[in-house]
Design a protein around this motif. Structure first.
Motif, short mmCIF file in Angstrom:
data_model
loop_
_atom_site.label_atom_id
_atom_site.label_comp_id
_atom_site.label_asym_id
_atom_site.label_seq_id
_atom_site.Cartn_x
_atom_site.Cartn_y
_atom_site.Cartn_z
N MET B 322 0.83 -1.11 0.04
CA MET B 322 0.27 -0.03 -0.05
C MET B 322 0.91 1.27 -0.12
O MET B 322 2.00 1.20 0.46
N GLU B 326 -2.19 5.68 1.75
CA GLU B 326 -3.20 4.74 2.14
C GLU B 326 -2.72 3.95 3.62
O GLU B 326 -3.82 3.86 4.56
N PHE B 385 -5.17 -7.45 3.80
CA PHE B 385 -4.71 -6.84 2.34
C PHE B 385 -4.01 -7.49 1.61
O PHE B 385 -2.78 -8.04 1.97
N HIS B 386 -4.08 -7.58 0.28
CA HIS B 386 -3.33 -8.17 -0.77
C HIS B 386 -2.86 -9.67 -0.64
O HIS B 386 -2.76 -10.32 -1.63
N ASP B 449 -9.66 2.02 -5.27
CA ASP B 449 -8.04 2.09 -4.56
C ASP B 449 -8.18 2.03 -3.19
O ASP B 449 -9.38 2.11 -2.63
N GLU B 450 -7.28 1.48 -2.44
CA GLU B 450 -7.69 1.15 -1.06
C GLU B 450 -7.85 2.37 -0.07
O GLU B 450 -8.50 2.29 0.95
#
Lengths: 153, 486, 357
Positions: B322, B326, B385-386, B449-450
């Motif tokens: 990120m 973010e 996340f991710h 987007d985050e």
């Protein structure tokens, strides 16, 4: 009074057209003459001759060995002001010309028939010499012509 | 030779100040005067074989190659006299005696310096009546490299790159005169991790990239400056995209290639092959809609689902992919909601002396600045996340992912996130440099987007915390100053 | 009564078929005048015959078009207008004798729907009523262009009604009867050694021209088509479509037929071909061809049709020759030229008649 004579003269002109055309067309209709007398081109059966330089639907040319002349250089797509040409290139493994189009689509619905693609082509692979003006379709997508349709003369 | 003596020379009537020992061609380029060249490359040792960069120096009888001439105090140089132009024309004519005119099928067309120089200096028909020299075409050199000996102008940039930069020395020049060509030494293939750079440095289309070969003409590509996310080095790259409307109807490919951007402080002129060829994830296998247990749902339904988990203990696993903005935004959000925060990142990998570093994440440093630590918790709900592989088992799992992965059914909620090419922001590389990446594409599908996803979370939990990237950037800079000061 | 109905059916069928073919003639004639071919595609059983079936195709098309009534119209007027227009154009045709009276078993039997003794007055009055269709059409459409078109039509038709009526006064002076049959009889006289018939066009040439011009103006066709002006100034049937527009359209051509029939009756000796008398042909060179009464009626009917088509042809020729009048020119022509001329014609005719008496 002069006006009156002019009016009569006008009637004379239309009457002359009417009678001359009627005579000529009647002879033509029964087959006694080849002169139609009138300018009408009865379209689906008769066609007016297109001029050699007229720009109509595109055609992709082939080389003597049957390979498409097109090497997918994208020149036509670059020159195209309507952005209606889509090319996907691929490797031609067996030919000294390494590149060939896998897909060559022209969206004739978008095409402006400007002929820039023909001018731009370095290989003389695309021409607009198919003298067929008919392009009516029920679906827009049918107007996107692929290689198969474009190589037909 | 940094820190050298400053001297003054005159190029084309302009006074130019430069360091002693700089090459003339470089001094001129820094002053904004471009001298045409084939063999010279800033990142390689000069070779002086192409004779394109000859300039006239007052006091010398003959023109000299500017790439081999260091500057000297008081030099008076002319770079564009009629005689030099005539000379360049001759050089080009000589090269073009054996260069095939296959620009229509050559991938380099459009960014080929030979083409450019031809239009600048030559524009003449061929006078050489003999047949062109026939040489092997389509020679496979290993990895993604295809060599075409006919197009090669023997500038030896590739040979020097493998010698000066990687030191692997796979290539050499074979045969002599008009028959000479670049070839692999016996039994060798190019397998080093920087092979893609050969395509970039080749001034003509002799070395082409199998990955990019025939995919797209270069003039259709939009170039967006960005940062490579595949290691903590943060190499400066350019993303080359094409989002033409008709093209996108038939092909989902938007990103066509990654090219390095020169940045002396970070990556020089090069990038590694991993960074160059790993762009496929931007277009392929993306998550396009919010999902719940493997089913497609709307963002609204996702918001409802989120509200169901209020009251539970929540831990947010922020990722090292990120951006700074973010991260700081999510940290704020977590503080406001009293969530715990920790960091997930890709495991370490190979490193080498040139560019690649061990840490395979672009923003580990940024997370470190914000004090986000790598730790695992045992909370009821985890927001990951991710990297789905870091999720604790047997708990309510909420994921914010970019690409599809095998068992998406086990996730209570998956929200589609934009990849780095679809948003803008900053990363802090391992040297502590903050580098900006820009938005090259619109997010695919319903992805966001985050930062926006954070705003969506805030909205779902009834918190007023608008996502303002520039505000967050300023906030991060404050933190950064504190960190770098300490 | 039964006979009247049968006659009505037969004669109006004849009239409508004639009208259909007048539309075809219009298309073909205009085409040839403009060096075209004209409609020739309508096909029945593979036969095209250069468009002979086109009128039926047109009629079918009109029938099957969507019958759309705009929501804002004044419905009763809107619906009545085309019907009135058609009826008032069609009914006068019933008063025109298509052949001589026939006596069967001592009963007089006229070859027209209305064997009236005041046929001329009847026709003139019905013609005047035709304006209602137009005015109501323009008014009921609730469209300002339609209304203005209707107003123009009223002004035009009323103006030319005067000239039309006055030009017939001359004819009445020469042939003193209101019965159309009588007028036709009286034209069947010959002078100059029996060679020249005393047709209206010979005794009343000025009246013939005035009648023709005024009649065309009544028709609202091209040199005088200001009320319609389909493509430019927009007329009273702007809001009509489908069969309702078709009725206006047919009424237009029925009026052409009517005008041609009236002209034939008043100025071209009606249904009588030259030299045909009660018992057969008596040629001026001395020969004679005696025929039975029924054959004579057949020949008269055919003659009437031939004369009719010649007049229709001429009317269409005029229609495809001249451009449209401007409205002030139209009014000038009507009030300042045609009416004075027709009054002059009456005075001269009356003077000559007085002198002869």
């Amino acid at each position: 009074m002069k006006l009156f004579w002019e009016a009569i003269k006008g009637l004379g002109i239309t009457a002359r057209h009417l009678i001359v055309n009627l005579w000529k067309f009647s002879l033509y209709y029964v087959g006694l003459s080849r002169d139609k007398g009138v300018v009408t081109v009865e379209y689906p059966e008769e066609r007016r001759e297109t001029f050699p330089r007229v720009r109509l639907r595109h055609r992709l040319l082939r080389r003597e060995d049957g390979r498409l002349r097109c090497v997918a250089c994208f020149m036509c797509a670059t020159a195209c002001p309507a952005e209606c040409i889509y090319i996907e290139a691929e490797e031609d493994p067996d030919h000294p010309l390494e590149k060939r189009p896998r897909q060559f689509l022209i969206d004739l619905g978008k095409c402006a028939y400007c002929g820039f693609c023909v001018e731009a082509c370095p290989e003389d692979a695309i021409r607009m010499d198919v003298h067929i003006p008919e392009l009516a379709e029920y679906e827009r997508d049918n107007l996107i012509y692929d290689i198969e349709k474009l190589t037909k003369k | 030779m940094p820190g050298g003596k400053r001297i003054k020379i005159i190029i084309d009537g302009r006074e130019v100040e430069t360091e002693a020992g700089t090459l003339l061609i470089k001094a001129a380029e820094d002053a904004g005067i471009y001298i045409p060249r084939f063999c010279y490359h800033e990142g390689l040792r000069p070779d002086g074989n192409c004779r394109m960069c000859l300039v006239e120096i007052e006091g010398l009888r003959k023109p000299v190659p500017s790439c081999m001439t260091p500057v000297k105090e008081g030099m008076i140089v002319r770079t564009n006299t009629p005689a030099l132009q005539e000379h360049r024309k001759k050089v080009l004519e000589f090269i073009l005696t054996s260069h095939p005119m296959d620009c229509p099928i050559c991938d380099q067309a459009g960014e080929c310096v030979l083409q450019d120089y031809y239009f600048d200096y030559d524009l003449e028909d061929r006078r050489y009546l003999e047949d062109r020299e026939r040489k092997p075409k389509r020679v496979y050199w290993g990895k993604n490299l295809i060599y075409d000996a006919e197009r090669c102008i023997l500038c030896r940039r590739c040979v020097r790159f493998l010698d000066n930069v990687t030191g692997t020395r796979e290539l050499g020049v074979f045969e002599r005169g008009i028959h000479s060509y670049i070839g692999l030494f016996d039994g060798k293939k190019i397998e080093n991790d920087y092979s893609g750079n050969l395509v970039d440095i080749c001034p003509v289309g002799a070395i082409t990239d199998l990955d990019f070969r025939f995919k797209m003409r270069v003039w259709f590509l939009d170039r967006t400056p960005s940062i490579c996310p595949f290691c903590a080095r943060g190499c400066n790259i350019e993303i080359h995209t094409n989002t033409d409307r008709l093209r996108n109807r038939f092909s989902s490919q938007r990103v066509f290639r990654i090219k390095p951007r020169k940045n002396q402080d970070v990556n020089g002129w090069w990038i590694c092959d991993e960074g160059r060829y790993s762009y496929k994830f931007i277009d392929e296998g993306r998550i396009l809609h919010p999902m719940s247990n493997g089913r497609k749902i709307t963002w609204e339904a996702a918001g409802k689902k989120l509200r169901e988990i209020i009251g539970n203990e929540i831990r947010v696993y922020l990722s090292a992919w990120m951006s700074n903005e973010e991260l700081i935004y999510w940290k704020r959000l977590a503080d406001l909601l009293q969530w715990k925060v920790s960091l997930v990142k890709r495991p370490d990998g190979d490193e080498d002396k040139l560019l690649r570093v061990k840490d395979k994440n672009p923003n580990t440093t940024g997370a470190k600045i914000l004090g986000i630590k790598e730790e695992r918790g045992n909370e009821e709900v985890s927001v990951v996340f991710h990297f789905p592989e870091f999720a604790p088992e047997q708990r309510i799992k909420i994921g914010i992912f970019t690409n599809e992965f095998p068992d998406m059914e086990g996730w209570e909620l998956i929200l589609p996130a934009a990849v780095f090419a679809e948003k803008e922001g900053h990363w802090t590389n391992f040297q502590g440099k903050i580098q900006k990446f820009q938005k090259a594409l619109e997010p695919l599908g319903e992805a966001m987007d985050e930062g926006r996803i954070g705003e969506f979370f805030a909205g779902a939990f009834g918190i007023e915390l608008p996502w303002d990237r520039q505000e967050m950037e300023r906030e991060f800079l404050k933190e950064y100053k504190k960190w770098s000061g300490s | 009564m039964v006979w009247v109905i049968i006659k009505a059916v037969v004669i109006f069928t004849w009239a409508l078929i004639t009208v259909l073919y007048i539309t075809l003639l219009e298309r073909k004639e205009s085409a040839l005048i403009q060096d075209r071919i004209g409609a020739n595609r309508a096909e029945v059983l593979g036969l095209r015959l250069n468009g002979l079936f086109q009128p039926f195709a047109d009629a079918l098309k009109m029938f099957f078009k969507e019958d759309y009534i705009p929501p804002f119209v004044d419905r009763p007027f809107y619906l009545a207008a085309p019907i009135l227009s058609l009826v008032f154009a069609l009914v006068p045709i019933g008063a025109i004798p298509l052949a001589d009276k026939l006596s069967i078993d001592g009963r007089e039997f006229s070859i027209s729907v209305i064997g009236s003794n005041v046929g001329l007055v009847l026709i003139l009055s019905l013609l005047s009523l035709g304006i209602y269709g137009v005015v109501l059409g323009g008014y009921g459409s609730r469209n300002k262009y339609g209304l203005v078109g209707g107003m123009r039509a009223t002004a035009q038709v009323i103006s030319y009604e005067v000239a039309l009526g006055l030009s017939l006064v001359g004819v009445l002076l020469v042939y003193p009867s209101l019965n159309l049959n009588e007028i036709v009889y009286m034209q069947n006289r010959y002078v100059l050694g029996g060679w020249v018939p005393l047709w209206g066009i010979i005794l009343q040439p000025l009246a013939a021209i005035l009648f023709l011009i005024a009649g065309m103006a009544e028709n609202k066709r091209v040199p005088f088509d200001l009320p319609e002006g389909e493509s430019e100034i927009i007329g009273y049937f702007l809001e009509y479509s489908g069969m309702k527009f078709g009725m206006f359209f047919v009424a237009d051509f029925v009026e052409v037929l009517l005008l041609a029939a009236l002209f034939t009756t008043f100025f071209l000796g009606g249904y009588n071909p030259p030299y045909l008398f009660q018992d057969g042909f008596h040629f001026p060179w001395g020969g004679a061809l005696l025929l039975s009464p029924v054959w004579i009626r057949v020949i008269q009917f055919i003659t009437f049709n031939i004369k009719l088509w010649i007049v229709v042809w001429f009317l269409l020729l005029v229609r495809w020759t001249y451009p449209r009048y401007r409205f002030d020119q139209l009014m000038d022509l009507g009030w300042k030229n045609l009416i004075p001329l027709s009054i002059l014609n009456i005075i001269i005719t009356a003077g000559i008649m007085a002198v002869i008496k």
